[in-house]
Design an enzyme around this catalytic site. Structure first.
Site, PDB file in Angstrom:
ATOM      1  N   SER A 144      17.211 -37.993  30.796  1.00  0.00           N
ATOM      2  CA  SER A 144      17.582 -39.009  31.769  1.00  0.00           C
ATOM      3  C   SER A 144      16.490 -40.069  31.901  1.00  0.00           C
ATOM      4  CB  SER A 144      17.812 -38.359  33.136  1.00  0.00           C
ATOM      5  OG  SER A 144      16.583 -37.881  33.666  1.00  0.00           O
TER       6      SER A 144
ATOM      7  N   GLN B 182      -7.027  -9.811   3.765  1.00  0.00           N
ATOM      8  CA  GLN B 182      -6.985 -10.307   2.397  1.00  0.00           C
ATOM      9  C   GLN B 182      -8.237  -9.986   1.581  1.00  0.00           C
ATOM     10  OE1 GLN B 182      -5.854 -14.408   1.990  1.00  0.00           O
ATOM     11  NE2 GLN B 182      -3.895 -14.121   3.034  1.00  0.00           N
TER      12      GLN B 182
ATOM     13  N   HIS C 169      -1.935 -19.918   2.832  1.00  0.00           N
ATOM     14  CA  HIS C 169      -2.837 -20.454   3.864  1.00  0.00           C
ATOM     15  C   HIS C 169      -4.231 -20.427   3.257  1.00  0.00           C
ATOM     16  CE1 HIS C 169      -4.669 -21.469   7.595  1.00  0.00           C
ATOM     17  NE2 HIS C 169      -4.978 -20.241   8.001  1.00  0.00           N
TER      18      HIS C 169
ATOM     19  N   ARG D 196       0.842  -1.191   0.000  1.00  0.00           N
ATOM     20  CA  ARG D 196       0.000   0.000   0.000  1.00  0.00           C
ATOM     21  C   ARG D 196       0.880   1.246   0.000  1.00  0.00           C
ATOM     22  NH1 ARG D 196       0.126  -1.779   5.257  1.00  0.00           N
ATOM     23  NH2 ARG D 196       0.707  -0.211   6.824  1.00  0.00           N
TER      24      ARG D 196
END
Length: 337
Positions: free
Chosen positions: A257, A91, A113, A53
């Site tokens: 451990s 978006q 995505h 922008r």
């Protein structure tokens, strides 16, 4: 839900590679993923234009990286492939104002995505290829691994394949950002979106952060030093996750451990028991039904007031104050706060 998911070690066709190079690739946004995609593609010999922008604070960084910068509308108009890499909640508006008017059957629309496509916020015209290339890592890792000659695995999906070449173009783009060096996995917009949201909420962000805070709070409430509580329940999480990253859960158990492993088997299911699994199933149901998406879109529409209040409260948690103080004393971490 897709049933043909498979791991791919294939490479794109020469035709797809040439197609990606025949016209500029527009990277809309220069944030976490945008900066990495743009720089990696440029270094792969692809003509890139970054769409930002007017007055964007990201412009100097993009230009310093040797990238051409234009408005989102200008970038979309001249590009053959348009990658929409801005936040999910931004978006739709950018797509409708700056991208949709310049789409035609010769162009490809790419997402990292599937949120907006899967939940119907963006509905591209039917003659446009709509694909997804989603690196399984943050942008800084995508960039770092590329520069090292390696890559970050990517998820590939096709929502619309009008041209018949959509999968091949997704593969070519994944190659351009370094993803094929590590392998790609075929999925769908639906599967990627729902599993991604679930992982973030139940495990990676929501689950882990609440688990660490609960451990910290339990020790402090019992009278132990906050600094020790932070080291045990927050700081050392990275050490354990690194072992899992490198060798899975069994690799982690080989690296700790016998006492820790014995405690793991007995205590883990007491902390993450049936109540937690019920909550996970409820979260997944909300994601799949679109309930979470509607809440998040509604929050964006109201100006993020509740989100910002929660963000401020979380930043003031005692574990954050203790952690910032301890990290400032760790020169080897660069004094990160």
């Amino acid at each position: 839900m897709t049933q043909n998911t498979k791991n791919e070690q294939a490479r794109p066709s020469d035709e797809a590679r040439q197609g990606l190079r025949s016209r500029p690739v527009a990277i809309i946004g220069y944030g976490s993923q945008g900066h990495a995609h743009a720089q990696n593609l440029k270094d792969s010999g692809i003509d890139v234009v970054v769409g930002l922008r007017e007055g964007s604070a990201r412009r100097p960084a993009a230009e310093a990286a040797g990238l051409r910068v234009a408005t989102a509308e200008e970038a979309a108009e001249r590009a053959g492939l348009i990658a929409l890499l801005i936040p999910d909640t931004a978006q739709k508006a950018v797509y409708e104002a700056d991208i949709a008017p310049h789409l035609d059957g010769t162009k490809t629309l790419l997402f990292a995505h599937g949120f907006n496509v899967h939940f119907g916020q963006i509905q591209p015209r039917s003659d446009v290829d709509v694909i997804m290339v989603a690196p399984k890592g943050p942008g800084r890792l995508v960039r770092r691994e590329y520069k090292l000659g390696q890559g970050v695995p990517c998820l590939l999906a096709v929502h619309q394949g009008a041209s018949g070449q959509a999968w091949d173009m997704a593969m070519a783009y994944a190659e351009g950002i370094g993803g094929t060096r590590a392998g790609v996995l075929r999925t769908s917009f639906e599967e990627e979106t729902e599993t991604d949201l679930f992982g973030e909420q139940a495990v990676l962000c929501g689950g882990v952060s609440e688990l660490m805070k609960a451990g910290f709070e339990t020790l402090v409430a019992a009278g132990y030093q906050p600094e020790l509580a932070y080291f045990e329940c927050v700081h050392e999480m990275k050490l354990i996750v690194d072992l899992i990253y490198e060798g899975g859960l069994n690799g982690m158990r080989r690296g700790v451990s016998d006492t820790a492993e014995f405690g793991d088997y007995g205590a883990g299911k007491r902390v993450i028991g049936e109540a937690s699994r019920t909550a996970m199933r409820e979260l997944l149901a909300e994601i799949r039904s679109g309930s979470f998406a509607r809440r998040w879109i509604g929050e964006a529409g109201s100006g993020f007031e509740q989100f910002e209040n929660t963000r401020r409260d979380q930043r003031e948690h005692p574990a954050e104050e203790v952690g910032a103080r301890l990290r400032a004393q760790m020169a080897w971490m660069g004094g990160e706060t």
